[in-house]
Design a protein around this motif. Structure first.
Motif, PDB file in Angstrom:
ATOM      1  N   THR A  50     -23.535  27.789   1.510  1.00 36.34           N
ATOM      2  CA  THR A  50     -22.836  26.667   0.896  1.00 36.34           C
ATOM      3  C   THR A  50     -22.844  25.457   1.829  1.00 36.34           C
ATOM      4  O   THR A  50     -23.194  24.339   1.424  1.00 36.34           O
ATOM      5  N   ALA A  86     -28.067  31.575  -9.627  1.00 36.63           N
ATOM      6  CA  ALA A  86     -27.512  32.040 -10.900  1.00 36.63           C
ATOM      7  C   ALA A  86     -28.467  32.961 -11.634  1.00 36.63           C
ATOM      8  O   ALA A  86     -28.114  33.506 -12.690  1.00 36.63           O
ATOM      9  N   THR A 110     -22.137  35.832  -5.817  1.00 35.87           N
ATOM     10  CA  THR A 110     -21.982  36.224  -7.206  1.00 35.87           C
ATOM     11  C   THR A 110     -22.682  35.203  -8.097  1.00 35.87           C
ATOM     12  O   THR A 110     -22.530  34.000  -7.897  1.00 35.87           O
ATOM     13  N   TYR A 112     -23.361  32.464 -10.581  1.00 40.97           N
ATOM     14  CA  TYR A 112     -22.392  31.472 -11.021  1.00 40.97           C
ATOM     15  C   TYR A 112     -22.742  30.920 -12.406  1.00 40.97           C
ATOM     16  O   TYR A 112     -23.823  31.160 -12.940  1.00 40.97           O
ATOM     17  N   TYR A 113     -21.846  30.224 -12.964  1.00 39.48           N
ATOM     18  CA  TYR A 113     -21.915  29.525 -14.246  1.00 39.48           C
ATOM     19  C   TYR A 113     -21.908  30.474 -15.446  1.00 39.48           C
ATOM     20  O   TYR A 113     -21.129  30.296 -16.377  1.00 39.48           O
ATOM     21  N   ARG A 115     -20.889  33.488 -15.560  1.00 38.22           N
ATOM     22  CA  ARG A 115     -19.671  34.296 -15.494  1.00 38.22           C
ATOM     23  C   ARG A 115     -19.889  35.721 -16.028  1.00 38.22           C
ATOM     24  O   ARG A 115     -19.262  36.156 -16.997  1.00 38.22           O
ATOM     25  N   PRO A 142     -14.937  33.182  -5.635  1.00 41.47           N
ATOM     26  CA  PRO A 142     -14.716  32.878  -7.057  1.00 41.47           C
ATOM     27  C   PRO A 142     -14.334  31.433  -7.327  1.00 41.47           C
ATOM     28  O   PRO A 142     -14.541  30.943  -8.445  1.00 41.47           O
ATOM     29  N   ARG A 144     -15.823  28.891  -6.405  1.00 43.27           N
ATOM     30  CA  ARG A 144     -17.051  28.155  -6.684  1.00 43.27           C
ATOM     31  C   ARG A 144     -17.867  28.795  -7.808  1.00 43.27           C
ATOM     32  O   ARG A 144     -18.496  28.087  -8.599  1.00 43.27           O
ATOM     33  N   THR A 145     -17.896  30.107  -7.859  1.00 48.33           N
ATOM     34  CA  THR A 145     -18.766  30.787  -8.828  1.00 48.33           C
ATOM     35  C   THR A 145     -18.112  30.998 -10.182  1.00 48.33           C
ATOM     36  O   THR A 145     -18.800  31.168 -11.182  1.00 48.33           O
ATOM     37  N   GLY A 146     -16.776  31.024 -10.219  1.00 48.25           N
ATOM     38  CA  GLY A 146     -16.068  31.323 -11.454  1.00 48.25           C
ATOM     39  C   GLY A 146     -15.867  32.800 -11.695  1.00 48.25           C
ATOM     40  O   GLY A 146     -15.169  33.199 -12.628  1.00 48.25           O
ATOM     41  N   THR A 147     -16.477  33.651 -10.868  1.00 50.08           N
ATOM     42  CA  THR A 147     -16.373  35.100 -11.022  1.00 50.08           C
ATOM     43  C   THR A 147     -16.210  35.730  -9.654  1.00 50.08           C
ATOM     44  O   THR A 147     -16.990  35.429  -8.741  1.00 50.08           O
TER      45      THR A 147
END
Length: 304
Positions: A50, A86, A110, A112-113, A115, A142, A144-147
């Motif tokens: 990151t 992703a 993980t 991302y986007y 989910r 999570p 940043r990734t949403g999950t």
């Protein structure tokens, strides 16, 4: 104290990716920065993460960065290469490329986007782990990734022989302790304010963004704890907290603040890539003041 499981060392730096003023990869600058970080106390380096602006570097740049840093620091310094995307297929391709370029391990975030559900998250990591000979550091972030990677999923993945470590940005201290208690996974604090707290409950060390500027100070926190001087470890963590807060808890991404400070110190960094924007002169001045107030004379100072 039992021996910690720390496959990539104790103090790792999430290194920025230096760019030239024109915005291209600064290979020589990356080599100089990596050498400084290792000399300053970092056991290993995390590249293309990151902080390394992985979303805006292309695959060839990722490979060139790994190769350049490997040449600069030699074979003994662990290099963990960020390969997460992703797309599972693309992540596998980047993992194979990182292995060929000289990385010792892969940092896999993980997806991302999209989910994915936990079964899909687990399948993703297993496919990447099966694809190469590199050990994996799972990246749980999570925000940043949403999950997130649920503790139960992490525990199941720990049975895979190449899933060996975790960069923990989950902000779930209870869940982290559950996984630590039930697995041999090496946990690395991915949030600088958690370096000492997570280490105190059995983590392997840290993957620090702030270490780009103050590697000796970050390494000193863990060294003091290992020496049994917990009071000194707490004092050192507190001493660096103002800089951590300014760099990591402001409205700006850590990459932006880190590069601003490194540029002010005449260290390799260069601009950030869009969509990120450079820090303002006022922010840079504040960062430099905090740096100069908190770093002792014996610590790393300005460098060319």
């Amino acid at each position: 104290m039992r021996q910690r499981n720390a496959p990539f060392g104790r103090t790792l730096c999430a290194m920025v990716t230096p760019f030239t003023p024109a915005g291209t990869l600064d290979v020589d600058g990356a080599a100089r920065l990596a050498t400084r970080l290792v000399a300053g106390g970092c056991d290993g380096l995390v590249l293309n993460g990151t902080t390394g602006e992985s979303p805006t570097t292309i695959d060839t740049e990722k490979r060139e960065l790994i190769a350049a840093v490997r040449c600069a620091v030699g074979p003994a310094v662990p290099l963990v290469a960020g390969v997460g995307t992703a797309d599972t297929r693309h992540t596998v391709e980047l993992t194979l490329a990182a292995e060929k370029a000289g990385a010792d391990a892969a940092l896999v975030v993980t997806p991302y986007y999209s989910r994915p559900h936990q079964a899909a998250v687990e399948a993703h990591f297993r496919r990447v782990a099966d694809a190469s000979g590199l050990p994996l550091m799972l990246y749980d972030i999570p925000g940043r990734t949403g999950t997130r990677i649920a503790p139960a999923t992490m525990i199941r993945l720990a049975a895979h022989p190449r899933v060996v470590a975790v960069k923990d940005c989950s902000y779930d201290f209870l869940g982290t302790q559950k996984v630590l208690a039930e697995t041999e996974l090496a946990y690395y604090a991915g949030c600088d304010e958690h370096i000492l707290p997570l280490y105190a409950v059995g983590a392997a060390g840290c993957v620090s963004t702030v270490a780009n500027a103050v590697p000796a100070e970050v390494a000193g926190i863990l060294a003091a704890f290992d020496a049994g001087d917990t009071a000194l470890a707490a004092e050192l963590q507190s001493r660096v907290m103002p800089l951590i807060e300014a760099m990591m808890a402001s409205d700006l991404p850590g990459t932006v603040t880190t590069k601003a400070l490194l540029n002010a110190l005449n260290l390799p960094a260069g601009p950030v890539r869009p969509p990120l924007l450079a820090a303002t002169p006022e922010t840079t001045k504040e960062l430099l003041a905090l740096y100069e107030a908190g770093v002792p004379v014996r610590g790393p100072g300005r460098a060319s």
